[in-house]
Design a protein around this motif. Structure first.
Motif, PDB file in Angstrom:
ATOM      1  N   CYS A  83      40.299  42.237  43.946  1.00 28.03           N
ATOM      2  CA  CYS A  83      41.012  43.082  42.982  1.00 28.03           C
ATOM      3  C   CYS A  83      40.559  44.534  43.088  1.00 28.03           C
ATOM      4  O   CYS A  83      41.382  45.440  43.080  1.00 28.03           O
ATOM      5  CB  CYS A  83      40.779  42.552  41.573  1.00 28.03           C
ATOM      6  N   ILE A  84      39.276  44.755  43.209  1.00 29.26           N
ATOM      7  CA  ILE A  84      38.739  46.113  43.242  1.00 29.26           C
ATOM      8  C   ILE A  84      38.901  46.748  44.616  1.00 29.26           C
ATOM      9  O   ILE A  84      39.100  47.946  44.737  1.00 29.26           O
ATOM     10  CB  ILE A  84      37.239  46.117  42.825  1.00 29.26           C
ATOM     11  N   SER A  85      38.836  45.966  45.673  1.00 31.18           N
ATOM     12  CA  SER A  85      38.858  46.550  47.017  1.00 31.18           C
ATOM     13  C   SER A  85      40.256  46.637  47.625  1.00 31.18           C
ATOM     14  O   SER A  85      40.396  46.840  48.816  1.00 31.18           O
ATOM     15  CB  SER A  85      37.938  45.761  47.956  1.00 31.18           C
ATOM     16  N   MET A  86      41.267  46.456  46.792  1.00 28.34           N
ATOM     17  CA  MET A  86      42.657  46.629  47.207  1.00 28.34           C
ATOM     18  C   MET A  86      43.124  45.574  48.198  1.00 28.34           C
ATOM     19  O   MET A  86      44.010  45.816  49.001  1.00 28.34           O
ATOM     20  CB  MET A  86      42.880  48.031  47.764  1.00 28.34           C
ATOM     21  N   GLN A  87      42.572  44.390  48.142  1.00 25.50           N
ATOM     22  CA  GLN A  87      43.084  43.280  48.926  1.00 25.50           C
ATOM     23  C   GLN A  87      43.957  42.453  48.006  1.00 25.50           C
ATOM     24  O   GLN A  87      43.506  42.034  46.945  1.00 25.50           O
ATOM     25  CB  GLN A  87      41.932  42.437  49.472  1.00 25.50           C
TER      26      GLN A  87
ATOM     27  N   TYR B  68      40.636  49.038  39.383  1.00 26.73           N
ATOM     28  CA  TYR B  68      39.334  49.673  39.209  1.00 26.73           C
ATOM     29  C   TYR B  68      38.809  49.365  37.813  1.00 26.73           C
ATOM     30  O   TYR B  68      39.575  49.257  36.875  1.00 26.73           O
ATOM     31  CB  TYR B  68      39.441  51.191  39.361  1.00 26.73           C
ATOM     32  N   ALA B  69      37.502  49.274  37.714  1.00 23.01           N
ATOM     33  CA  ALA B  69      36.842  49.206  36.412  1.00 23.01           C
ATOM     34  C   ALA B  69      35.459  49.820  36.559  1.00 23.01           C
ATOM     35  O   ALA B  69      34.782  49.614  37.565  1.00 23.01           O
ATOM     36  CB  ALA B  69      36.723  47.769  35.923  1.00 23.01           C
ATOM     37  N   HIS B  70      35.068  50.585  35.577  1.00 19.30           N
ATOM     38  CA  HIS B  70      33.722  51.156  35.538  1.00 19.30           C
ATOM     39  C   HIS B  70      32.709  50.024  35.621  1.00 19.30           C
ATOM     40  O   HIS B  70      32.978  48.903  35.179  1.00 19.30           O
ATOM     41  CB  HIS B  70      33.558  51.937  34.235  1.00 19.30           C
TER      42      HIS B  70
ATOM     43  N   VAL C 122      31.434  43.127  30.652  1.00 17.57           N
ATOM     44  CA  VAL C 122      32.592  42.515  29.989  1.00 17.57           C
ATOM     45  C   VAL C 122      33.083  41.323  30.816  1.00 17.57           C
ATOM     46  O   VAL C 122      32.861  40.175  30.436  1.00 17.57           O
ATOM     47  CB  VAL C 122      33.720  43.538  29.740  1.00 17.57           C
ATOM     48  N   VAL C 123      33.707  41.586  31.956  1.00 17.95           N
ATOM     49  CA  VAL C 123      34.261  40.457  32.714  1.00 17.95           C
ATOM     50  C   VAL C 123      33.169  39.616  33.375  1.00 17.95           C
ATOM     51  O   VAL C 123      33.288  38.395  33.467  1.00 17.95           O
ATOM     52  CB  VAL C 123      35.323  40.904  33.747  1.00 17.95           C
ATOM     53  N   GLY C 124      32.088  40.249  33.832  1.00 23.92           N
ATOM     54  CA  GLY C 124      30.999  39.498  34.455  1.00 23.92           C
ATOM     55  C   GLY C 124      30.255  38.618  33.472  1.00 23.92           C
ATOM     56  O   GLY C 124      29.987  37.449  33.741  1.00 23.92           O
TER      57      GLY C 124
ATOM     58  N   PHE D 251      34.210  34.137  41.092  1.00 20.19           N
ATOM     59  CA  PHE D 251      34.248  35.431  40.398  1.00 20.19           C
ATOM     60  C   PHE D 251      34.066  36.563  41.394  1.00 20.19           C
ATOM     61  O   PHE D 251      34.802  37.553  41.361  1.00 20.19           O
ATOM     62  CB  PHE D 251      33.157  35.495  39.319  1.00 20.19           C
ATOM     63  N   HIS D 252      33.107  36.434  42.292  1.00 17.59           N
ATOM     64  CA  HIS D 252      32.848  37.460  43.301  1.00 17.59           C
ATOM     65  C   HIS D 252      34.103  37.716  44.141  1.00 17.59           C
ATOM     66  O   HIS D 252      34.484  38.871  44.362  1.00 17.59           O
ATOM     67  CB  HIS D 252      31.681  37.029  44.195  1.00 17.59           C
ATOM     68  N   ASP D 253      34.729  36.645  44.615  1.00 17.63           N
ATOM     69  CA  ASP D 253      35.920  36.796  45.452  1.00 17.63           C
ATOM     70  C   ASP D 253      37.049  37.473  44.688  1.00 17.63           C
ATOM     71  O   ASP D 253      37.738  38.346  45.222  1.00 17.63           O
ATOM     72  CB  ASP D 253      36.377  35.439  45.981  1.00 17.63           C
ATOM     73  N   TRP D 254      37.260  37.059  43.434  1.00 17.08           N
ATOM     74  CA  TRP D 254      38.310  37.679  42.615  1.00 17.08           C
ATOM     75  C   TRP D 254      38.039  39.169  42.443  1.00 17.08           C
ATOM     76  O   TRP D 254      38.922  39.998  42.667  1.00 17.08           O
ATOM     77  CB  TRP D 254      38.387  36.994  41.245  1.00 17.08           C
ATOM     78  N   LEU D 255      36.833  39.512  42.058  1.00 16.44           N
ATOM     79  CA  LEU D 255      36.508  40.911  41.805  1.00 16.44           C
ATOM     80  C   LEU D 255      36.605  41.732  43.076  1.00 16.44           C
ATOM     81  O   LEU D 255      37.173  42.822  43.075  1.00 16.44           O
ATOM     82  CB  LEU D 255      35.103  41.024  41.196  1.00 16.44           C
TER      83      LEU D 255
END
Length: 96
Positions: free
Chosen positions: A81-85, A50-52, A59-61, A74-78
């Motif tokens: 990572c964020i959606s628990m896959q 998770y990240a705010h 920051v990362v974007g 970048f979209h796929d990574w985020l």
């Protein structure tokens, strides 16, 4: 923002105005970088999945944009990572 996605999808996901094609830097997988702000944000994402939104966008974007990362990569990574896959984030490796 959500309205734009609904209006422009699925073509919107493939847009790449600047023609960026770089891969994500290694620290997007392990969090190891000398850049303090990025290191702390990446550690939080990798540890918690998770990240705010400020950290995600500003920051990362922004770093990915300035570095020239392919927006789809970048979209796929985020998303993963964020959606628990699982994609190798430490937070996912612990739960696997």
């Amino acid at each position: 923002m959500r309205g734009i996605h609904w209006l422009r999808m699925p073509a919107y996901a493939e847009m790449n105005h600047f023609g960026h094609a770089a891969d994500l830097p290694a620290f997007y997988r392990d969090g190891e970088t000398d850049m303090h702000c990025l290191r702390e944000t990446m550690r939080h994402i990798l540890d918690h999945g998770y990240a705010h939104h400020i950290h995600r966008l500003m920051v990362v974007g922004l770093f990915a944009l300035l570095y020239g990362v392919d927006p789809r990569k970048f979209h796929d990574w985020l998303w993963r990572c964020i959606s628990m896959q699982p994609i190798g984030c430490r937070c996912r490796m612990r739960s696997a």
